[in-house]
Design a protein around this motif. Structure first.
Motif, mmCIF file in Angstrom:
data_model
loop_
_atom_site.group_PDB
_atom_site.id
_atom_site.type_symbol
_atom_site.label_atom_id
_atom_site.label_comp_id
_atom_site.label_asym_id
_atom_site.label_seq_id
_atom_site.Cartn_x
_atom_site.Cartn_y
_atom_site.Cartn_z
ATOM 1 N N GLU A 171 -4.746 8.469 -8.566
ATOM 2 C CA GLU A 171 -4.060 7.885 -7.415
ATOM 3 C C GLU A 171 -3.467 8.968 -6.531
ATOM 4 O OE1 GLU A 171 -0.534 4.602 -6.445
ATOM 5 O OE2 GLU A 171 -1.124 5.011 -8.530
ATOM 6 N N VAL A 172 -2.966 10.043 -7.123
ATOM 7 C CA VAL A 172 -2.451 11.167 -6.328
ATOM 8 C C VAL A 172 -3.566 11.744 -5.456
ATOM 9 C CG1 VAL A 172 -1.518 13.510 -6.418
ATOM 10 C CG2 VAL A 172 -0.624 11.763 -7.964
ATOM 11 N N ILE A 173 -4.718 11.990 -6.051
ATOM 12 C CA ILE A 173 -5.837 12.575 -5.309
ATOM 13 C C ILE A 173 -6.268 11.646 -4.179
ATOM 14 C CG2 ILE A 173 -8.245 13.316 -5.470
ATOM 15 C CD1 ILE A 173 -7.577 14.106 -8.430
ATOM 16 N N ARG A 174 -6.336 10.362 -4.465
ATOM 17 C CA ARG A 174 -6.738 9.411 -3.416
ATOM 18 C C ARG A 174 -5.719 9.360 -2.287
ATOM 19 N NH1 ARG A 174 -8.109 6.923 -8.299
ATOM 20 N NH2 ARG A 174 -10.381 6.772 -8.601
ATOM 21 N N THR A 175 -4.441 9.506 -2.618
ATOM 22 C CA THR A 175 -3.398 9.530 -1.583
ATOM 23 C C THR A 175 -3.580 10.736 -0.672
ATOM 24 O OG1 THR A 175 -1.809 8.359 -2.987
ATOM 25 C CG2 THR A 175 -0.915 9.673 -1.176
ATOM 26 N N TYR A 176 -3.820 11.909 -1.269
ATOM 27 C CA TYR A 176 -4.033 13.103 -0.447
ATOM 28 C C TYR A 176 -5.342 13.012 0.339
ATOM 29 C CZ TYR A 176 -0.119 15.444 -2.703
ATOM 30 O OH TYR A 176 1.139 15.799 -3.132
ATOM 31 N N ALA A 177 -6.371 12.415 -0.261
ATOM 32 C CA ALA A 177 -7.643 12.255 0.443
ATOM 33 C C ALA A 177 -7.462 11.382 1.689
ATOM 34 C CB ALA A 177 -8.692 11.645 -0.484
ATOM 35 N N ALA A 178 -6.561 10.398 1.598
ATOM 36 C CA ALA A 178 -6.296 9.514 2.735
ATOM 37 C C ALA A 178 -5.388 10.160 3.772
ATOM 38 C CB ALA A 178 -5.671 8.217 2.240
ATOM 39 N N GLY A 179 -4.822 11.318 3.445
ATOM 40 C CA GLY A 179 -3.895 11.977 4.364
ATOM 41 C C GLY A 179 -2.509 11.378 4.333
ATOM 42 N N GLY A 180 -2.139 10.762 3.214
ATOM 43 C CA GLY A 180 -0.842 10.122 3.077
ATOM 44 C C GLY A 180 -1.005 8.723 2.513
ATOM 45 N N ARG A 181 0.103 8.037 2.327
ATOM 46 C CA ARG A 181 0.066 6.726 1.683
ATOM 47 C C ARG A 181 0.451 5.619 2.672
ATOM 48 N NH1 ARG A 181 3.692 5.753 -3.636
ATOM 49 N NH2 ARG A 181 5.347 6.148 -2.123
ATOM 50 N N ASN A 182 -0.361 4.610 2.725
ATOM 51 C CA ASN A 182 -0.083 3.450 3.563
ATOM 52 C C ASN A 182 0.415 2.316 2.674
ATOM 53 O OD1 ASN A 182 0.061 1.642 5.661
ATOM 54 N ND2 ASN A 182 -2.126 1.152 5.638
ATOM 55 N N ILE A 183 1.682 1.951 2.807
ATOM 56 C CA ILE A 183 2.272 0.861 2.034
ATOM 57 C C ILE A 183 2.294 -0.376 2.926
ATOM 58 C CG2 ILE A 183 4.319 0.073 0.779
ATOM 59 C CD1 ILE A 183 5.015 3.018 0.302
ATOM 60 N N SER A 184 1.579 -1.409 2.517
ATOM 61 C CA SER A 184 1.346 -2.551 3.408
ATOM 62 C C SER A 184 2.469 -3.567 3.417
ATOM 63 C CB SER A 184 0.025 -3.236 3.036
ATOM 64 O OG SER A 184 0.062 -3.675 1.687
ATOM 65 N N ASN A 185 3.270 -3.631 2.357
ATOM 66 C CA ASN A 185 4.334 -4.631 2.328
ATOM 67 C C ASN A 185 5.485 -4.159 1.456
ATOM 68 O OD1 ASN A 185 3.706 -5.560 -0.522
ATOM 69 N ND2 ASN A 185 1.791 -6.123 0.495
ATOM 70 N N GLY A 186 6.587 -4.899 1.525
ATOM 71 C CA GLY A 186 7.759 -4.549 0.739
ATOM 72 C C GLY A 186 8.752 -3.728 1.545
ATOM 73 N N PRO A 187 9.880 -3.374 0.918
ATOM 74 C CA PRO A 187 10.948 -2.675 1.645
ATOM 75 C C PRO A 187 10.567 -1.286 2.136
ATOM 76 C CG PRO A 187 11.410 -2.746 -0.710
ATOM 77 C CD PRO A 187 10.253 -3.667 -0.478
ATOM 78 N N ASN A 188 9.559 -0.682 1.517
ATOM 79 C CA ASN A 188 9.141 0.662 1.923
ATOM 80 C C ASN A 188 7.837 0.652 2.713
ATOM 81 O OD1 ASN A 188 11.360 1.832 0.610
ATOM 82 N ND2 ASN A 188 10.248 1.910 -1.336
ATOM 83 N N ALA A 189 7.483 -0.507 3.270
ATOM 84 C CA ALA A 189 6.229 -0.618 4.013
ATOM 85 C C ALA A 189 6.206 0.356 5.189
ATOM 86 C CB ALA A 189 6.055 -2.049 4.508
ATOM 87 N N GLY A 190 5.050 0.937 5.387
ATOM 88 C CA GLY A 190 4.869 1.876 6.483
ATOM 89 C C GLY A 190 3.681 2.778 6.203
ATOM 90 N N ASP A 191 3.142 3.391 7.251
ATOM 91 C CA ASP A 191 1.945 4.211 7.128
ATOM 92 C C ASP A 191 2.323 5.694 7.105
ATOM 93 O OD1 ASP A 191 -0.545 5.340 7.169
ATOM 94 O OD2 ASP A 191 -1.309 4.153 8.855
ATOM 95 N N GLY A 192 2.372 6.257 5.904
ATOM 96 C CA GLY A 192 2.710 7.666 5.759
ATOM 97 C C GLY A 192 1.705 8.594 6.394
ATOM 98 N N ARG A 193 0.510 8.099 6.634
ATOM 99 C CA ARG A 193 -0.527 8.925 7.259
ATOM 100 C C ARG A 193 -0.159 9.304 8.690
ATOM 101 N NH1 ARG A 193 -5.338 4.785 6.222
ATOM 102 N NH2 ARG A 193 -3.710 3.532 7.248
ATOM 103 N N THR A 194 0.731 8.527 9.297
ATOM 104 C CA THR A 194 1.159 8.807 10.667
ATOM 105 C C THR A 194 2.585 9.340 10.711
ATOM 106 O OG1 THR A 194 1.938 6.523 10.991
ATOM 107 C CG2 THR A 194 -0.361 7.009 11.546
ATOM 108 N N ASN A 195 3.107 9.770 9.555
ATOM 109 C CA ASN A 195 4.457 10.326 9.530
ATOM 110 C C ASN A 195 4.505 11.584 10.414
ATOM 111 O OD1 ASN A 195 6.818 11.944 8.639
ATOM 112 N ND2 ASN A 195 7.029 10.343 7.094
ATOM 113 N N PRO A 196 5.406 11.627 11.403
ATOM 114 C CA PRO A 196 5.421 12.773 12.331
ATOM 115 C C PRO A 196 5.833 14.079 11.680
ATOM 116 C CG PRO A 196 7.315 11.349 12.692
ATOM 117 C CD PRO A 196 6.416 10.615 11.750
#
Length: 391
Positions: A323-348
Motif C-alpha cells: 500500500e505504501v508503494i501504491r501511494t507513492y506510485a499515485a503521487g500521494g493518497r486520495n481519501i474519498s470520504n471521512g473526516p480526513n477526506a481530501g486529495d493528497g496528490r494535489t497538496n501544495p
C-alpha cells in the motif's frame, strides 16, 4: 479531545524536563574516536563511520549495560506499568505493531513508534522536531512529557521512582561500574538519561542480506530482490533520494561529515481542506516552526528492517508495504470520504520527489522483495540487545 504537539506544548515539556535533569547547557560533540569509543562494541562495518556522540556522554560498556536494564524496566514510569521496551520491541526492530502508541496512563500518542535501530545516525529525533538533535534530548520527552503522557514521570513521583531504582542491588552494581562517574549519587536522572541514550545509540544493524550482497555475496539476494533493488535505485521511482545511503535515509549524520542537513518531507498523505492541511493531531514540523510551508513535513525514517515495522507513515495509517508503494506510485493518497477526506496528490506542499510513477504489480512484489532483504535477523535475535531481566 486528545492533546497534540504544539510549540507551546514542547516549550512546556522542555522547561520541565531540563529543570528535572539539570539540562540546558550547550551540547558539544565528539567523533567517537577516543579510547572509550574504540573499545565500545559499535558493531559497525568498516565502511560506516562512527556516529556523533556528545562529549558529556562518552560511550562505555558500563553505561550501555546500565541503559539496557533501564530500557526494559517498567519501574521507570509513573505507575510502574511501562518501560521503553513496551513500545520498542526487539523482534520488531525496536518498533511496535500499533498504528499509534499508547502511554502508561492509556493516552493515545499522536504518532507511530519509530524503530530505534541505527538512531545513532539520525540528524534529528522523533518524526518532526528539528530542535531535537541528540538522543539525550529526545529521551526526556517519553520520560517526562505531558502532551501526551508516555512513561509519566513527573514532579510528584520522580523521587520515589529514583529511590526504588537506587535501592535495587542490580542498579547499585551497574552504577558502580560507570567510568568517571563524578556524581555524589550512584544513580540520578541525568545518569539514567545518559545510560538510556548509550544503550539506544549502540543498537546498530548492518547484517541484512542486502549488506551481504553489497559486500560481495552476489548470490544472497533472490532474483526478485535484485530486480527490486534496481527499481529502488532508479530515477523512475526515485526511492533512493529520500531513502539512500548506508542507513537508507537522507536524515543521516555521522562523524565524517562537516555539514549536517536536516531534511523533512511532505509525502501527500493528506489534504483535508484542499489547501494542504493535515489532521490537527499531527501536522509535521509546522508545529515547531510555525511556517505554513512546513505543513505535513516529516522525517524520512530508515528503511532498514522496514518489513518488521508495520504499520507505516507517521501515524501508522498505511498497513502494508504494498500500500505504501501504491501511494507513492499515485503521487500521494486520495481519501474519498471521512473526516480526513481530501486529495493528497494535489497538496501544495507535497515534496517534488513524490510525483508518481508507473509500476506493474509484478514490480511492486519485486520492490517488496528488496525491502524484505533489508531485514537483519542477527539484530532481532542478538542477546546483547535483549531483556536482561529475563535471564
Amino acid at each position: 479531545m486528545k492533546k497534540t504537539y504544539s510549540m507551546a506544548a514542547f516549550a512546556a515539556i522542555f522547561v520541565t524536563v531540563l529543570s528535572a535533569c539539570g539540562g540546558g547547557s550547550e551540547t558539544r560533540y565528539q567523533t567517537g574516536s577516543n579510547t572509550e569509543a574504540q573499545v565500545f562494541n559499535w558493531n559497525l562495518p568498516e565502511h560506516v563511520p562512527l556516529p556523533i556522540v556528545p562529549t558529556d556522554n562518552p560511550v562505555s560498556e558500563g553505561m550501555f549495560a546500565l541503559g539496557r536494564h533501564l530500557f526494559y524496566d517498567q519501574r521507570l514510569s509513573g505507575n510502574a506499568s511501562q518501560s521503553c521496551a513496551s513500545c520498542h520491541h526487539q523482534n520488531l526492530a525496536f518498533a511496535e505493531s500499533l498504528e499509534r502508541s499508547i502511554g502508561s496512563t492509556g493516552e493515545l500518542h499522536p504518532r507511530n513508534a519509530q524503530s530505534l535501530v541505527n538512531v545513532a545516525f539520525n540528524t534529528t529525533y522523533t518524526w518532526a522536531n528539528p530542535a531535537l538533535i541528540s538522543l539525550e534530548q529526545q529521551i526526556l520527552v517519553p520520560l517526562f512529557g505531558e502532551f501526551p503522557v508516555e512513561q509519566g514521570i513527573n514532579e510528584d513521583n520522580k523521587d520515589s521512582i529514583l529511590a526504588e531504582l537506587s535501592d535495587d542491588p542490580v542498579y547499585q552494581e551497574l552504577a558502580a561500574d560507570i567510568p568517571n562517574n563524578d556524581s555524589s549519587e550512584l544513580l540520578n536522572f541525568d545518569i539514567i538519561v545518559k545510560a538510556l541514550a548509550t544503550f539506544v545509540r549502540g543498537i546498530n544493524s548492518f547484517s541484512s542480506d542486502t549488506d551481504r550482497y553489497e559486500n560481495g555475496e552476489t548470490t544472497i539476494l533472490t532474483d526478485a530482490a535484485k530486480r527490486g533493488r534496481s527499481l529502488f535505485f532508479s530515477e523512475g521511482l526515485e526511492c533512493f533520494h529520500c531513502h539512500g545511503g548506508y542507513n537508507f535515509s537522507d536524515a543521516t549524520a555521522d562523524s565524517s561529515q562537516l555539514f549536517v542537513d536536516m531534511p523533512f518531507h511532505n509525502t501527500g498523505l493528506y489534504n483535508i481542506d484542499g489547501e494542504g492541511a493535515y489532521p490537527e493531531i499531527s501536522q509535521g514540523i509546522i508545529e515547531i516552526t510555525g511556517k505554513a510551508s512546513d505543513m505535513g513535513k516529516f522525517k524520512a525514517p530508515s528503511l532498514r528492517n522496514v518489513n518488521l515495522t508495520a504499520p507505516y507513515m507517521h501515524d501508522g495509517s498505511i498497513a502494508t508495504l504494498g500500500e505504501v508503494i501504491r501511494t507513492y506510485a499515485a503521487g500521494g493518497r486520495n481519501i474519498s470520504n471521512g473526516p480526513n477526506a481530501g486529495d493528497g496528490r494535489t497538496n501544495p506542499f507535497r515534496d517534488g520527489f513524490i510525483s508518481g510513477f508507473n509500476i506493474s504489480e509484478d514490480d511492486i512484489q519485486n520492490l517488496i522483495a528488496f525491502l524484505e532483504s533489508l531485514t537483519d535477523f542477527e539484530l532481532i535475535n542478538n542477546p546483547r540487545f535483549a531483556d536482561p531481566w529475563e535471564n
